[in-house]
Enzyme design. Structure first.
Site, mmCIF file in Angstrom:
data_model
loop_
_atom_site.group_PDB
_atom_site.id
_atom_site.type_symbol
_atom_site.label_atom_id
_atom_site.label_comp_id
_atom_site.label_asym_id
_atom_site.label_seq_id
_atom_site.Cartn_x
_atom_site.Cartn_y
_atom_site.Cartn_z
ATOM 1 N N ASP A 170 0.870 -1.175 0.000
ATOM 2 C CA ASP A 170 0.000 0.000 0.000
ATOM 3 C C ASP A 170 0.904 1.221 0.000
ATOM 4 O O ASP A 170 1.777 1.346 0.850
ATOM 5 C CB ASP A 170 -0.892 0.001 1.248
ATOM 6 C CG ASP A 170 -1.911 -1.122 1.208
ATOM 7 O OD1 ASP A 170 -2.552 -1.290 0.154
ATOM 8 O OD2 ASP A 170 -2.045 -1.849 2.217
ATOM 9 N N VAL A 171 0.674 2.133 -0.960
ATOM 10 C CA VAL A 171 1.643 3.206 -1.199
ATOM 11 C C VAL A 171 0.946 4.566 -1.160
ATOM 12 O O VAL A 171 -0.182 4.718 -1.632
ATOM 13 C CB VAL A 171 2.313 3.001 -2.575
ATOM 14 C CG1 VAL A 171 3.268 4.140 -2.883
ATOM 15 C CG2 VAL A 171 3.045 1.664 -2.619
#
Lengths: 208, 295
Positions: free
Chosen positions: B146-147
């Protein structure tokens, strides 16, 4: 009624293959690598599998499955269908993990894809060009699911279908009653599951 | 023997091409399929096996099932549920949610998973990933991140919190080094906003990655998938909009095909004579027609 032996050497998703056999009401037994002896004969065999060539061969050799497969296929001339890694194992050797010998039913070597541009593994839906008439798949433009980093090099006589990623590579092979698929028919919806059904039909005819 | 092995197959005139992948991303909360709104609110959708029964007919190229609570609660995804549901589909299945040991990965595979998605556990003990790759092969292991964009760069988040200032470029290097078969990148900034994929992020990942990429987060209409495919060499994960329309993924594929994208042909539904709006939505029925294919 025919019965297929699905060879389980402890690697990969067997459920997908047995789901297809159940779907077509084709009867089968699992032949487990942990079984004490392998003495039953089936109308045909499926060798599925994903993962490491060397690890798979270690298990197949140590369990006695390799002698069993050689006896059934070479001596008794029973049909066998190798899927993905299962196809690669039917050949002479692989360069994977420093090199290992296969079951050696057909001459050919397994090598790693190499490209500075293309992403590896080759994963996704790709097409197959049928080079020769065969009992598994008619000439068509359908898509099949692939997921592999290694590909086969073998004599063109053994190749009945080829595909392209980075370069051309064999995607369906056949010699006598030995068949191999680099793609996953069990994961290629109706066009793939029909290949498994065609193999089962071929097992029935071969015994008639 | 060496001479007997042909290095190059005979050339023949065909155009064989790897298709661009449209992947259904299904989120589970417990045993229920849900739709996430932002990272906080959820709408229930229904039973997994029913969702999969539809998607099998709607031309998805793959399915990813993630249990979003499992790792937070120290649990794993419900393997029995996956085993039952996997009977409904004959496309590749990736499963994730709290998987943190070789035994758990094996369980997922024995319940019908072709690949596993590992997110949180990659930050802990990496040894098991090495072992899993040894046993099941690289192609089986999808590493997921998750960025979020923060000031100058993209950073990796873990359970909604920033993880030790880890830039996504460093994460990617580590993921490739350990031998991931694919990387799954979710843009937290775009997730649920329906304004399209984070193309800057995905372009950067595509440039650096030597393994296939799956882009997630932000897709709101078929046009967004076309934008991704035009600019980035990656697969497209489709989340919430799966549930907005009947035949959702078939319609996306039909639009992509009409826009000359290299996608797999439809198996059961035929939207070939349909017309689409600029955003890729199907025009009203007087302009479009749907036929069931014979098979």
């Amino acid at each position: 009624m025919i019965k297929i032996g699905v060879i389980n050497y402890g690697m990969g998703n067997l459920l997908s293959v047995t789901n297809v056999l159940n779907y077509y009401k084709i009867s089968y037994d699992l032949i487990n690598y942990s079984d004490k002896s392998f003495d039953q004969t089936y109308d045909g065999y499926i060798l599925p599998g994903v993962g490491s060539f060397k690890n798979a061969m270690d298990i197949i050799n140590q369990s006695g499955l390799s002698e069993y497969i050689l006896r059934e296929v070479k001596l008794k001339n029973k049909p066998i269908l190798g899927i993905c890694l299962g196809m690669q194992l039917l050949f002479s050797s692989s360069t994977e993990g420093g090199g290992a010998n296969g079951i050696e039913l057909i001459e050919g070597t397994i090598e790693r894809f190499d490209s500075p541009v293309f992403k590896i593994p080759h994963v996704g839906w790709n097409q197959i060009a049928i080079l020769k008439k065969n009992l598994l798949m008619a000439d068509n433009n359908n898509d099949f699911y692939f997921d592999h980093s290694f590909y086969l090099k073998t004599h063109v006589d053994n190749i009945i279908g080829s595909s392209e990623y980075i370069h051309e590579f064999p995607s369906i092979v056949n010699k006598g009653k030995i068949y191999g698929l680099q793609f996953h028919p069990e994961k290629s919806q109706i066009y793939g599951t029909e290949v498994i059904k065609n193999f089962a039909n071929l097992c029935g005819e071969s015994n008639a | 023997m060496a001479q007997k092995l042909l290095k190059i197959l005979p050339i023949f005139v065909v155009n064989l091409m790897l298709r661009k992948r449209v992947i259904a991303l299904i989120l589970l909360k417990g045993d229920l399929v849900i739709q996430a709104i932002g990272f906080k609110r959820y709408l229930p959708i229904g039973k997994l096996s029913i969702v999969l029964e539809y998607l099998e007919l709607w031309d998805v190229d793959e399915v990813i099932i993630l249990d979003i609570d499992a790792s937070k609660n120290g649990k794993t995804i419900n393997f029995g549920l996956i085993g039952e549901a996997s009977k409904k589909i004959f496309v590749p299945l990736t499963v994730g949610g709290g998987l943190s040991s070789v035994q758990e990965i094996e369980k997922a595979i024995h319940n019908g998973a072709d690949k596993v998605s590992i997110n949180s556990a990659f930050f802990g003990n990496k040894m098991f990933i090495d072992e899993a790759i040894q046993n099941f092969g690289s192609q089986c292991i999808v590493l997921a991140a998750d960025v979020k964009l923060r000031q100058d760069d993209y950073y990796v988040y873990l359970n909604n919190r920033q993880y030790e200032n880890l830039k996504v470029s460093e994460w990617l290097k580590a993921a490739i080094n350990i031998g991931a078969g694919e990387v799954f990148i979710n843009s937290m900034d775009n997730d649920g906003k329906k304004n399209g994929y984070d193309l800057d992020l995905m372009k950067m990942i595509d440039n650096y990655s030597t393994v296939p990429v799956v882009a997630a987060g932000g897709v709101g209409c078929p046009k967004h998938v076309e934008q991704l495919f035009n600019q980035v060499d990656s697969a497209a994960a489709i989340g919430n909009i799966l549930y907005h329309k009947e035949h959702s993924t078939s319609l996306i594929k039909a639009y992509l095909k009409a826009s000359n994208q290299n996608v797999r042909a439809s198996l059961f539904l035929n939207y070939e004579n349909s017309e689409f709006n600029v955003d890729g939505a199907l025009k009203p029925i007087e302009h479009s027609s749907i036929f069931l294919k014979d098979n």
